[in-house]
Structures are given as structure tokens and as C-alpha cells.
Motif scaffolding. Structure first.
Motif, PDB file in Angstrom:
ATOM      1  N   PHE A   4      -5.027  33.991  -7.215  1.00 47.08           N
ATOM      2  CA  PHE A   4      -5.733  33.050  -6.566  1.00 47.08           C
ATOM      3  C   PHE A   4      -5.769  31.632  -7.566  1.00 47.08           C
ATOM      4  N   ILE A   5      -5.995  31.677  -8.863  1.00 48.36           N
ATOM      5  CA  ILE A   5      -5.947  30.691  -9.655  1.00 48.36           C
ATOM      6  C   ILE A   5      -4.737  29.803  -9.767  1.00 48.36           C
ATOM      7  N   ASP A   6      -3.651  30.384  -9.478  1.00 50.80           N
ATOM      8  CA  ASP A   6      -2.126  29.707  -9.365  1.00 50.80           C
ATOM      9  C   ASP A   6      -2.383  28.994  -8.184  1.00 50.80           C
ATOM     10  N   PHE A   7      -3.022  29.354  -7.109  1.00 49.34           N
ATOM     11  CA  PHE A   7      -2.988  28.660  -5.635  1.00 49.34           C
ATOM     12  C   PHE A   7      -4.071  27.321  -5.913  1.00 49.34           C
ATOM     13  N   ILE A   8      -4.829  27.350  -7.018  1.00 45.09           N
ATOM     14  CA  ILE A   8      -6.168  26.345  -6.606  1.00 45.09           C
ATOM     15  C   ILE A   8      -5.266  24.998  -6.674  1.00 45.09           C
ATOM     16  N   PRO A   9      -4.337  24.489  -7.470  1.00 49.28           N
ATOM     17  CA  PRO A   9      -3.593  23.162  -7.257  1.00 49.28           C
ATOM     18  C   PRO A   9      -3.022  23.105  -5.930  1.00 49.28           C
ATOM     19  N   LEU A  10      -2.425  24.014  -5.281  1.00 44.83           N
ATOM     20  CA  LEU A  10      -1.727  23.911  -3.966  1.00 44.83           C
ATOM     21  C   LEU A  10      -2.747  23.727  -2.849  1.00 44.83           C
ATOM     22  N   ILE A  11      -3.786  24.473  -3.053  1.00 44.53           N
ATOM     23  CA  ILE A  11      -5.083  24.405  -2.043  1.00 44.53           C
ATOM     24  C   ILE A  11      -5.595  22.930  -2.038  1.00 44.53           C
ATOM     25  N   LEU A  12      -6.047  22.411  -3.321  1.00 41.16           N
ATOM     26  CA  LEU A  12      -6.471  20.997  -3.424  1.00 41.16           C
ATOM     27  C   LEU A  12      -5.304  20.024  -2.997  1.00 41.16           C
ATOM     28  N   PHE A  13      -4.057  20.276  -3.031  1.00 41.92           N
ATOM     29  CA  PHE A  13      -3.235  19.212  -2.552  1.00 41.92           C
ATOM     30  C   PHE A  13      -3.110  19.271  -0.930  1.00 41.92           C
ATOM     31  N   PHE A  14      -3.366  20.419  -0.445  1.00 42.46           N
ATOM     32  CA  PHE A  14      -3.307  20.632   1.025  1.00 42.46           C
ATOM     33  C   PHE A  14      -4.405  19.903   1.414  1.00 42.46           C
ATOM     34  N   ILE A  15      -5.784  19.971   0.987  1.00 44.38           N
ATOM     35  CA  ILE A  15      -6.935  19.383   1.376  1.00 44.38           C
ATOM     36  C   ILE A  15      -6.931  18.004   1.382  1.00 44.38           C
ATOM     37  N   VAL A  16      -6.536  17.436   0.245  1.00 39.08           N
ATOM     38  CA  VAL A  16      -6.232  15.991   0.120  1.00 39.08           C
ATOM     39  C   VAL A  16      -5.072  15.398   0.981  1.00 39.08           C
ATOM     40  N   PHE A  17      -4.237  16.128   1.097  1.00 35.41           N
ATOM     41  CA  PHE A  17      -3.154  15.587   2.069  1.00 35.41           C
ATOM     42  C   PHE A  17      -3.735  15.488   3.333  1.00 35.41           C
ATOM     43  N   LYS A  18      -4.574  16.414   3.870  1.00 30.42           N
ATOM     44  CA  LYS A  18      -4.829  16.467   5.192  1.00 30.42           C
ATOM     45  C   LYS A  18      -6.227  15.362   5.590  1.00 30.42           C
ATOM     46  N   LEU A  19      -6.681  15.052   4.298  1.00 33.16           N
ATOM     47  CA  LEU A  19      -7.775  13.966   4.675  1.00 33.16           C
ATOM     48  C   LEU A  19      -7.066  12.531   5.538  1.00 33.16           C
ATOM     49  N   GLU A  20      -8.227  12.021   6.160  1.00 32.55           N
ATOM     50  CA  GLU A  20      -7.483  10.670   6.665  1.00 32.55           C
ATOM     51  C   GLU A  20      -7.775   9.861   5.746  1.00 32.55           C
ATOM     52  N   PRO A  21      -6.659   9.004   5.514  1.00 34.64           N
ATOM     53  CA  PRO A  21      -6.623   7.930   4.410  1.00 34.64           C
ATOM     54  C   PRO A  21      -7.815   6.892   4.319  1.00 34.64           C
ATOM     55  N   ARG A  22      -8.386   6.812   3.049  1.00 37.57           N
ATOM     56  CA  ARG A  22      -9.429   5.890   2.885  1.00 37.57           C
ATOM     57  C   ARG A  22      -9.695   5.338   1.481  1.00 37.57           C
ATOM     58  N   ASP A  23     -10.681   4.206   1.442  1.00 37.04           N
ATOM     59  CA  ASP A  23     -10.552   4.000  -0.003  1.00 37.04           C
ATOM     60  C   ASP A  23     -11.947   4.573  -0.512  1.00 37.04           C
TER      61      ASP A  23
END
Length: 196
Positions: A4-23
Motif C-alpha cells: 500500500f505504501i508503494d502505491f501512495i505516490p501513484l494514488i496522489l498522482f491520479f487524484i491531482v491529475f483528475k482535479l479540474e485545473p485551477r490556481d
């Protein structure tokens, strides 16, 4: 827990990627959040934090963790430096093919296949089965790398979804198949004799 620890960066990457771009303003600085480039920055930072913490806690990282971390830093850094997601699309295939190379090289370097070095303490198998299992891992990593490459450069809109869920699903299917295969060939582990 380690998986699970090894997947934390990948999960965070996915969440931020899916966010609507904003400042977003933080400490007087304006940061762009959402989309591939901020997700890549989060992937790099979270990988350094996760693997750095593991290194501090255990005084070492496994070779696979070093390869994953260096892949994130190299391909993620190139993605941000050249503002091109093409570099990040190559990360998963190259890392998978490096794993395949490691498993293949273990047939010629060392006394036993890599899979036996990893699992031999927990499972007892005849030597020819260890060789077959190691070859299966080689084929799996080659196919997984090729699948990631194909999806990344053919289906531009879903490559991140495949990277996260497709790769994970294929890995789980492979592990289930490996479990079925192992159950037919496992031998009883020798038990230490008690001398009194």
C-alpha cells in the motif's frame, strides 16, 4: 502494508491529475493544481517523501523501490523540464522492462532465479518450477510494459486510468494465477528439529 505504501505516490498522482485545473494560493505563492504537470510534481514529491521515509525507517530500500523512485525522478523531471507528458508515458514501460531484465539476468547471475531469492524463504518448490515461475515474471513484465506503452500512445484520454487501474488489475490477475500455479507444486517446508 508495504504494498500500500508503494502505491501512495501513484494514488496522489491520479487524484491531482483528475482535479479540474485551477490556481491555488499558498503562502503568498500561486500554484496550478490539476492536470498532468501538477500531478507529475506531486508524484515526484510524494515518491521522495515515501521512499525517503522508508529509507530512514529501515536504513535501506529494496532494488524495486530504487528503480521506481529513480524512474519517477528521471521521467517526471523530464516531463516538467520540457513540459511534455511524453516522457512520463515512457516511465511505466521502461520500469517494467527493467524488472523483466532483472528477472532474466538472474538466470545467468547468481545461484538462483530472482523469484526464488524473493519467495524462497516462504515457499518450497522443485528447482524447475522456480525457473518456470521466474520466466513467467519475465513475460509478465514485458507484456505489462508493452500494454502500458500501447495504451499511453494510442488512447491518450485513458492512459492515466490504465496506468493506475489497468496495471493494478493485470498484476492482481497475474498474482492469482501464480497462486493457483504454486498451489499445485508447493512442497512442505522442512521443520527444524527440536533437540532437548
Amino acid at each position: 502494508m508495504k504494498q500500500f505504501i508503494d502505491f501512495i505516490p501513484l494514488i496522489l498522482f491520479f487524484i491531482v491529475f483528475k482535479l479540474e485545473p485551477r490556481d491555488v494560493e499558498l503562502a503568498g505563492q500561486v500554484f496550478s493544481v490539476g492536470g498532468i504537470f501538477s500531478a507529475t510534481a506531486v508524484l515526484i514529491i510524494s515518491s521522495v517523501l515515501v521512499y525517503g521515509s522508508l529509507f530512514v525507517a529501515h536504513r535501506r530500500l529494496e532494488k524495486s523501490q530504487w528503480i521506481t523512485l529513480l524512474g519517477c525522478l528521471f521521467f517526471g523531471g523530464l516531463t516538467l523540464a520540457f513540459h511534455s507528458e511524453t516522457f512520463l508515458k515512457w516511465k511505466a514501460p521502461v520500469v517494467n522492462w527493467l524488472f523483466a531484465l532483472g528477472f532474466a539476468g538472474s538466470h545467468f547471475i547468481g545461484k538462483q532465479p530472482l523469484i526464488k531469492r524473493v519467495m524462497g524463504h516462504a515457499v518450497s518448490l522443485p528447482e524447475p518450477i522456480w525457473v518456470k515461475l521466474n520466466i513467467a515474471w519475465i513475460v509478465f513484465f514485458i507484456v505489462l510494459g508493452a500494454a502500458n506503452l500501447f495504451v499511453a500512445f494510442t488512447f491518450h484520454t485513458i492512459w492515466v486510468d490504465f496506468k493506475v487501474f489497468g496495471s493494478l488489475g493485470l498484476t492482481l490477475l497475474f498474482l492469482i494465477g501464480q497462486g493457483v500455479f504454486l498451489s499445485r507444486h508447493m512442497q512442505d517446508m522442512p521443520t527444524p528439529s527440536n533437540k532437548e
